[in-house]
Enzyme design. Structure first.
Site, PDB file in Angstrom:
ATOM      1  N   ARG A  32     -12.072   2.550  11.004  1.00 55.94           N
ATOM      2  CA  ARG A  32     -13.166   2.321  10.057  1.00 55.94           C
ATOM      3  C   ARG A  32     -13.476   0.838  10.020  1.00 55.94           C
ATOM      4  O   ARG A  32     -12.584   0.014   9.816  1.00 55.94           O
ATOM      5  CB  ARG A  32     -12.787   2.803   8.657  1.00 55.94           C
ATOM      6  CG  ARG A  32     -13.989   2.978   7.729  1.00 55.94           C
ATOM      7  CD  ARG A  32     -13.572   3.126   6.281  1.00 55.94           C
ATOM      8  NE  ARG A  32     -13.127   1.837   5.741  1.00 55.94           N
ATOM      9  CZ  ARG A  32     -11.933   1.645   5.201  1.00 55.94           C
ATOM     10  NH1 ARG A  32     -11.056   2.622   5.121  1.00 55.94           N
ATOM     11  NH2 ARG A  32     -11.621   0.443   4.749  1.00 55.94           N
ATOM     12  N   TYR A  34      -9.180   3.177  -4.832  1.00 55.28           N
ATOM     13  CA  TYR A  34      -8.256   4.291  -4.993  1.00 55.28           C
ATOM     14  C   TYR A  34      -8.257   4.958  -6.361  1.00 55.28           C
ATOM     15  O   TYR A  34      -7.668   6.017  -6.519  1.00 55.28           O
ATOM     16  CB  TYR A  34      -6.842   3.823  -4.629  1.00 55.28           C
ATOM     17  CG  TYR A  34      -6.776   3.346  -3.195  1.00 55.28           C
ATOM     18  CD1 TYR A  34      -7.012   4.232  -2.153  1.00 55.28           C
ATOM     19  CD2 TYR A  34      -6.515   2.013  -2.897  1.00 55.28           C
ATOM     20  CE1 TYR A  34      -6.984   3.809  -0.830  1.00 55.28           C
ATOM     21  CE2 TYR A  34      -6.486   1.580  -1.576  1.00 55.28           C
ATOM     22  CZ  TYR A  34      -6.720   2.480  -0.553  1.00 55.28           C
ATOM     23  OH  TYR A  34      -6.697   2.054   0.741  1.00 55.28           O
ATOM     24  N   ASN A  68     -10.162  -1.250  10.249  1.00 56.00           N
ATOM     25  CA  ASN A  68      -8.956  -0.612   9.730  1.00 56.00           C
ATOM     26  C   ASN A  68      -8.546   0.486  10.707  1.00 56.00           C
ATOM     27  O   ASN A  68      -9.268   1.467  10.882  1.00 56.00           O
ATOM     28  CB  ASN A  68      -9.248  -0.023   8.347  1.00 56.00           C
ATOM     29  CG  ASN A  68      -8.016   0.493   7.646  1.00 56.00           C
ATOM     30  OD1 ASN A  68      -7.052   0.900   8.278  1.00 56.00           O
ATOM     31  ND2 ASN A  68      -8.057   0.491   6.331  1.00 56.00           N
ATOM     32  N   SER A 117      -6.507  -2.939   2.354  1.00 57.15           N
ATOM     33  CA  SER A 117      -6.882  -2.368   1.049  1.00 57.15           C
ATOM     34  C   SER A 117      -7.234  -3.417   0.004  1.00 57.15           C
ATOM     35  O   SER A 117      -7.036  -3.217  -1.192  1.00 57.15           O
ATOM     36  CB  SER A 117      -5.751  -1.470   0.516  1.00 57.15           C
ATOM     37  OG  SER A 117      -5.659  -0.305   1.280  1.00 57.15           O
ATOM     38  N   GLY A 128      -7.469   5.232   5.071  1.00 56.96           N
ATOM     39  CA  GLY A 128      -6.854   6.091   4.072  1.00 56.96           C
ATOM     40  C   GLY A 128      -7.319   7.534   4.190  1.00 56.96           C
ATOM     41  O   GLY A 128      -8.438   7.820   4.609  1.00 56.96           O
ATOM     42  N   GLU A 185     -13.766  -6.517   9.073  1.00 54.77           N
ATOM     43  CA  GLU A 185     -12.512  -6.117   9.694  1.00 54.77           C
ATOM     44  C   GLU A 185     -12.600  -4.676  10.153  1.00 54.77           C
ATOM     45  O   GLU A 185     -13.518  -3.939   9.781  1.00 54.77           O
ATOM     46  CB  GLU A 185     -11.342  -6.272   8.723  1.00 54.77           C
ATOM     47  CG  GLU A 185     -11.439  -5.434   7.467  1.00 54.77           C
ATOM     48  CD  GLU A 185     -10.272  -5.700   6.524  1.00 54.77           C
ATOM     49  OE1 GLU A 185      -9.328  -4.892   6.549  1.00 54.77           O
ATOM     50  OE2 GLU A 185     -10.311  -6.694   5.770  1.00 54.77           O
ATOM     51  N   ASP A 233     -15.416  -2.304   8.259  1.00 54.06           N
ATOM     52  CA  ASP A 233     -16.008  -2.740   6.992  1.00 54.06           C
ATOM     53  C   ASP A 233     -16.971  -3.885   7.264  1.00 54.06           C
ATOM     54  O   ASP A 233     -16.625  -4.843   7.978  1.00 54.06           O
ATOM     55  CB  ASP A 233     -14.911  -3.195   6.026  1.00 54.06           C
ATOM     56  CG  ASP A 233     -14.019  -2.041   5.596  1.00 54.06           C
ATOM     57  OD1 ASP A 233     -14.488  -0.891   5.618  1.00 54.06           O
ATOM     58  OD2 ASP A 233     -12.852  -2.288   5.252  1.00 54.06           O
ATOM     59  N   GLU A 276       0.814  -1.211   0.000  1.00 55.15           N
ATOM     60  CA  GLU A 276       0.000   0.000   0.000  1.00 55.15           C
ATOM     61  C   GLU A 276       0.854   1.270   0.000  1.00 55.15           C
ATOM     62  O   GLU A 276       0.381   2.342   0.393  1.00 55.15           O
ATOM     63  CB  GLU A 276      -0.933  -0.012   1.211  1.00 55.15           C
ATOM     64  CG  GLU A 276      -1.904  -1.174   1.214  1.00 55.15           C
ATOM     65  CD  GLU A 276      -2.733  -1.231   2.487  1.00 55.15           C
ATOM     66  OE1 GLU A 276      -3.600  -0.361   2.660  1.00 55.15           O
ATOM     67  OE2 GLU A 276      -2.498  -2.131   3.303  1.00 55.15           O
TER      68      GLU A 276
END
Length: 313
Positions: free
Chosen positions: A255, A216, A276, A151, A280, A274, A257, A19
């Site tokens: 965050r 992205y 994070n 990601s 990002g 998961e 998901d 990443e």
């Protein structure tokens, strides 16, 4: 009357994970916003050269940074490695500490923590990569993913009728995590401090799942906020994300998901995939979207993160 001093903030970016480019984009954006906010900002492109990093963070002459803004993603940046170093140096840093970072990055361990906290997670198991290449460890469709990447790096979905071998499977680690594929919608919830900021639905532009390119690439996905789902499910998703944040011991911003299986009607069933701990901060990232919806500008968001930085004393 003493003159107010300007905080020195070092932005860590780059790194050596898959990443890296995402981290560089996050770091550039954060550094620009912090400078606009009035901080004295330096950027550090982190490599495996530990001596160079130490020289930048703790120079022989001159002061250390007052705060580190951790804009690293992936292994080395959000798995507890950099957090351990910053703890040793006694420098406050943004986002989660050592333990939360390490556990969240280890998907099988995080799933155990979530399950013990009573949170809904897909049933999965660790299997040898060769076992996936040789046959199906779960009924199709199912998901194959590395145990410690972010990601959507290295994630595959095997559906009925798909051929073998998996494209790029040779780059997977020797042991992989396999989980049943959950149909339905892609949801994400940002947590800032002690509150969930709401639920956002992600729709990949190509109509498939939310892969690395969708995350992205400009125009790669559509972010719908607030997510157009049943209120009961909306409230439950917020509660799951906040409880997951707390179960891991996260701080700052995280965050979560989730998948939302509404194929049988609403309200559907939620599954936590998961958390994070280093979301990002690129122009197409999700957390800035949440913040804007709550009247929090990008500059205010990074400022809040700096002012709430801490270290594991």
């Amino acid at each position: 009357m003493t003159e107010k001093t300007t905080k020195r903030v070092a932005v860590l970016m780059g790194g050596w994970s898959a990443e890296r480019e995402v981290s560089l984009s996050s770091g550039r954006g954060c550094a620009k916003a912090l400078a606009e906010a009035g901080y004295e900002v330096t950027t550090i492109d982190v490599t495996r050269d530990i001596k160079a990093l130490l020289a930048a963070l703790a120079p022989a002459t001159g002061p250390k940074p007052d705060v580190v803004f951790n804009a690293l993603h992936g292994r080395g940046g959000e798995d507890g490695t950099i957090q351990a170093l910053l703890n040793m140096l006694g420098i406050p840093y943004t986002h989660s500490g050592l333990t939360a970072s390490a556990v969240a990055m280890d998907k099988p361990m995080a799933k155990q923590i979530f399950a013990q906290a009573g949170l809904p997670v897909p049933q999965g198991k660790l299997v040898a990569r060769d076992a996936v290449l040789a046959g199906d460890p779960l009924p199709r469709p199912y998901v194959v993913k590395p145990p410690n990447e972010g990601s959507s790096v290295g994630v595959f979905i095997l559906r009925a009728g798909d051929n073998r071998p998996l494209l790029g499977a040779d780059k997977l680690p020797e042991t992989v995590l396999v989980e049943p594929f959950i149909p339905g919608r892609e949801l994400t919830v940002a947590v800032m401090g002690d509150r969930a900021l709401g639920v956002l639905e992600i729709r990949a532009a190509h109509g498939g799942w939310y892969d690395y390119e969708s995350k992205y690439a400009v125009g790669g996905s559509e972010h719908i906020y607030p997510a157009p789902i049943h209120k009961t499910a909306y409230d439950e998703a917020c509660a799951i994300a906040l409880k997951a944040h707390q179960a891991l011991g996260c701080r700052g911003v995280s965050r979560a998901d989730l998948r939302y299986d509404d194929t049988g009607g609403e309200p559907g069933k939620l599954y936590l995939l998961e958390v994070n701990t280093q979301p990002g901060m690129t122009p197409t990232s999700l957390v800035p979207d949440f913040a804007r919806a709550h009247g929090i500008s990008y500059v205010d968001l990074v400022t809040w993160l700096v002012e709430n930085a801490a270290w594991d004393a």
